[in-house]
Design a protein around this motif. Structure first.
Motif, PDB file in Angstrom:
ATOM      1  N   HIS A  51      29.467   7.852  40.136  1.00 15.04           N
ATOM      2  CA  HIS A  51      30.493   8.753  39.609  1.00 15.04           C
ATOM      3  C   HIS A  51      29.876  10.067  39.128  1.00 15.04           C
ATOM      4  O   HIS A  51      30.469  11.140  39.310  1.00 15.04           O
ATOM      5  N   ILE A  52      28.713  10.000  38.517  1.00 19.50           N
ATOM      6  CA  ILE A  52      28.057  11.226  38.042  1.00 19.50           C
ATOM      7  C   ILE A  52      27.648  12.108  39.213  1.00 19.50           C
ATOM      8  O   ILE A  52      27.803  13.329  39.170  1.00 19.50           O
ATOM      9  N   VAL A  53      27.135  11.489  40.277  1.00 21.55           N
ATOM     10  CA  VAL A  53      26.753  12.273  41.457  1.00 21.55           C
ATOM     11  C   VAL A  53      27.983  12.934  42.073  1.00 21.55           C
ATOM     12  O   VAL A  53      27.950  14.123  42.408  1.00 21.55           O
ATOM     13  N   GLN A  54      29.051  12.190  42.222  1.00 26.46           N
ATOM     14  CA  GLN A  54      30.283  12.756  42.773  1.00 26.46           C
ATOM     15  C   GLN A  54      30.794  13.903  41.905  1.00 26.46           C
ATOM     16  O   GLN A  54      31.184  14.965  42.414  1.00 26.46           O
ATOM     17  N   LEU A  55      30.806  13.686  40.589  1.00 25.58           N
ATOM     18  CA  LEU A  55      31.275  14.721  39.678  1.00 25.58           C
ATOM     19  C   LEU A  55      30.391  15.960  39.753  1.00 25.58           C
ATOM     20  O   LEU A  55      30.896  17.088  39.764  1.00 25.58           O
ATOM     21  N   SER A  56      29.089  15.769  39.849  1.00 26.44           N
ATOM     22  CA  SER A  56      28.162  16.911  39.925  1.00 26.44           C
ATOM     23  C   SER A  56      28.352  17.712  41.208  1.00 26.44           C
ATOM     24  O   SER A  56      28.361  18.951  41.179  1.00 26.44           O
ATOM     25  N   VAL A  57      28.495  17.034  42.329  1.00 24.95           N
ATOM     26  CA  VAL A  57      28.688  17.729  43.608  1.00 24.95           C
ATOM     27  C   VAL A  57      30.015  18.484  43.605  1.00 24.95           C
ATOM     28  O   VAL A  57      30.072  19.652  44.007  1.00 24.95           O
ATOM     29  N   LEU A  58      31.068  17.826  43.158  1.00 26.56           N
ATOM     30  CA  LEU A  58      32.366  18.498  43.101  1.00 26.56           C
ATOM     31  C   LEU A  58      32.344  19.695  42.155  1.00 26.56           C
ATOM     32  O   LEU A  58      32.913  20.743  42.452  1.00 26.56           O
ATOM     33  N   PHE A  59      31.653  19.554  41.047  1.00 31.23           N
ATOM     34  CA  PHE A  59      31.551  20.658  40.101  1.00 31.23           C
ATOM     35  C   PHE A  59      30.792  21.828  40.706  1.00 31.23           C
ATOM     36  O   PHE A  59      31.218  22.985  40.599  1.00 31.23           O
ATOM     37  N   ALA A  60      29.666  21.557  41.366  1.00 26.03           N
ATOM     38  CA  ALA A  60      28.869  22.629  41.968  1.00 26.03           C
ATOM     39  C   ALA A  60      29.654  23.357  43.059  1.00 26.03           C
ATOM     40  O   ALA A  60      29.650  24.594  43.130  1.00 26.03           O
ATOM     41  N   LEU A  61      30.344  22.591  43.906  1.00 32.02           N
ATOM     42  CA  LEU A  61      31.143  23.220  44.963  1.00 32.02           C
ATOM     43  C   LEU A  61      32.301  24.036  44.398  1.00 32.02           C
ATOM     44  O   LEU A  61      32.611  25.123  44.899  1.00 32.02           O
ATOM     45  N   SER A  62      32.931  23.514  43.369  1.00 29.96           N
ATOM     46  CA  SER A  62      34.050  24.256  42.787  1.00 29.96           C
ATOM     47  C   SER A  62      33.571  25.532  42.094  1.00 29.96           C
ATOM     48  O   SER A  62      34.254  26.557  42.151  1.00 29.96           O
ATOM     49  N   VAL A  63      32.414  25.486  41.471  1.00 34.14           N
ATOM     50  CA  VAL A  63      31.872  26.700  40.846  1.00 34.14           C
ATOM     51  C   VAL A  63      31.542  27.748  41.904  1.00 34.14           C
ATOM     52  O   VAL A  63      31.864  28.937  41.752  1.00 34.14           O
ATOM     53  N   LEU A  64      30.917  27.318  42.990  1.00 33.33           N
ATOM     54  CA  LEU A  64      30.573  28.250  44.064  1.00 33.33           C
ATOM     55  C   LEU A  64      31.828  28.879  44.673  1.00 33.33           C
ATOM     56  O   LEU A  64      31.915  30.102  44.850  1.00 33.33           O
ATOM     57  N   ALA A  65      32.809  28.055  44.979  1.00 32.08           N
ATOM     58  CA  ALA A  65      34.054  28.568  45.553  1.00 32.08           C
ATOM     59  C   ALA A  65      34.778  29.474  44.565  1.00 32.08           C
ATOM     60  O   ALA A  65      35.349  30.511  44.959  1.00 32.08           O
ATOM     61  N   TRP A 102      33.439  31.341  42.214  1.00 29.30           N
ATOM     62  CA  TRP A 102      32.756  32.633  42.124  1.00 29.30           C
ATOM     63  C   TRP A 102      33.108  33.546  43.300  1.00 29.30           C
ATOM     64  O   TRP A 102      33.359  34.740  43.116  1.00 29.30           O
ATOM     65  N   PHE A 103      33.128  32.995  44.510  1.00 29.08           N
ATOM     66  CA  PHE A 103      33.499  33.815  45.673  1.00 29.08           C
ATOM     67  C   PHE A 103      34.951  34.273  45.573  1.00 29.08           C
ATOM     68  O   PHE A 103      35.266  35.434  45.847  1.00 29.08           O
ATOM     69  N   ALA A 104      35.828  33.371  45.184  1.00 31.49           N
ATOM     70  CA  ALA A 104      37.237  33.728  45.065  1.00 31.49           C
ATOM     71  C   ALA A 104      37.442  34.787  43.989  1.00 31.49           C
ATOM     72  O   ALA A 104      38.207  35.751  44.183  1.00 31.49           O
ATOM     73  N   ILE A 105      36.771  34.612  42.895  1.00 31.02           N
ATOM     74  CA  ILE A 105      36.908  35.582  41.807  1.00 31.02           C
ATOM     75  C   ILE A 105      36.387  36.949  42.243  1.00 31.02           C
ATOM     76  O   ILE A 105      37.036  37.980  42.025  1.00 31.02           O
ATOM     77  N   ALA A 106      35.223  36.964  42.847  1.00 33.97           N
ATOM     78  CA  ALA A 106      34.619  38.245  43.242  1.00 33.97           C
ATOM     79  C   ALA A 106      35.473  38.990  44.255  1.00 33.97           C
ATOM     80  O   ALA A 106      35.810  40.169  44.059  1.00 33.97           O
ATOM     81  N   PHE A 107      35.831  38.314  45.343  1.00 36.00           N
ATOM     82  CA  PHE A 107      36.607  38.997  46.385  1.00 36.00           C
ATOM     83  C   PHE A 107      38.038  39.278  45.948  1.00 36.00           C
ATOM     84  O   PHE A 107      38.596  40.340  46.252  1.00 36.00           O
ATOM     85  N   GLY A 108      38.650  38.350  45.247  1.00 35.83           N
ATOM     86  CA  GLY A 108      40.023  38.561  44.794  1.00 35.83           C
ATOM     87  C   GLY A 108      40.121  39.674  43.771  1.00 35.83           C
ATOM     88  O   GLY A 108      41.041  40.500  43.832  1.00 35.83           O
ATOM     89  N   THR A 109      39.195  39.708  42.860  1.00 40.65           N
ATOM     90  CA  THR A 109      39.210  40.758  41.847  1.00 40.65           C
ATOM     91  C   THR A 109      38.993  42.136  42.469  1.00 40.65           C
ATOM     92  O   THR A 109      39.707  43.101  42.139  1.00 40.65           O
ATOM     93  N   ALA A 110      38.034  42.214  43.340  1.00 37.94           N
ATOM     94  CA  ALA A 110      37.774  43.506  43.998  1.00 37.94           C
ATOM     95  C   ALA A 110      39.002  43.976  44.774  1.00 37.94           C
ATOM     96  O   ALA A 110      39.371  45.158  44.717  1.00 37.94           O
ATOM     97  N   THR A 111      39.640  43.063  45.474  1.00 36.12           N
ATOM     98  CA  THR A 111      40.826  43.425  46.256  1.00 36.12           C
ATOM     99  C   THR A 111      41.966  43.885  45.356  1.00 36.12           C
ATOM    100  O   THR A 111      42.621  44.903  45.621  1.00 36.12           O
ATOM    101  N   LEU A 112      42.226  43.136  44.298  1.00 38.58           N
ATOM    102  CA  LEU A 112      43.314  43.502  43.390  1.00 38.58           C
ATOM    103  C   LEU A 112      43.055  44.825  42.677  1.00 38.58           C
ATOM    104  O   LEU A 112      43.981  45.637  42.500  1.00 38.58           O
ATOM    105  N   VAL A 113      41.845  45.044  42.262  1.00 35.14           N
ATOM    106  CA  VAL A 113      41.536  46.301  41.572  1.00 35.14           C
ATOM    107  C   VAL A 113      41.740  47.482  42.508  1.00 35.14           C
ATOM    108  O   VAL A 113      42.337  48.499  42.135  1.00 35.14           O
TER     109      VAL A 113
END
Length: 135
Positions: free
Chosen positions: A52-66, A68-79
């Motif tokens: 469960h810890i491994v699954q939670l860690s992988v899901l957390f890392a992937l969600s953080v990466l996604a 960050w990309f969504a925030i960066a590109f979405g924010t730039a586009t909206l601004v």
């Protein structure tokens, strides 16, 4: 003849109960079996917790990466798109949106941790039962 009858009768009698040393050996043997079974149960549950810890860690890392990309590109586009109409206010609106998203994510993570997937419920129940039985 009496002597031979007595020895014949003693051959058919039930064996004597074990003495103090035999009883202590039996208690030690049973205690060791109990400890070993609890260790096996804990090892089994720890492997589940590790998964469960491994699954939670992988899901957390992937969600953080996604995120960050969504925030960066979405924010730039909206601004870029809203700067002429809203000016600096678009930055404030985006900051509020990101705070709400962050609070939602923290609440979701705390809910997953409180759900008990990282606990050892069966091991703790067995250890409590053993303690109650011995005391």
């Amino acid at each position: 003849m009496e002597h031979s009858e007595q020895s014949a009768q003693s051959d058919y009698e039930q064996p004597r109960p074990p003495g103090l040393i035999g009883s202590l050996a039996g208690v030690a043997k049973n205690s060791l079996r109990l400890v070993l079974s609890r260790v096996e149960l804990a090892a089994c549950e720890l492997s589940e917790v590790r998964d469960h810890i491994v699954q939670l860690s992988v899901l957390f890392a992937l969600s953080v990466l996604a995120a960050w990309f969504a925030i960066a590109f979405g924010t730039a586009t909206l601004v870029v798109l809203a700067w002429e109409a809203l000016g600096w206010k678009i930055l404030l609106i985006l900051a509020v949106v990101f705070v709400v998203i962050a609070i939602g994510l923290v609440m979701t993570i705390s809910k997953m941790i409180r759900s008990g997937k990282l606990a050892l419920p069966a091991t703790m129940a067995e250890l409590k039962a053993d303690r109650d039985m011995l005391l």
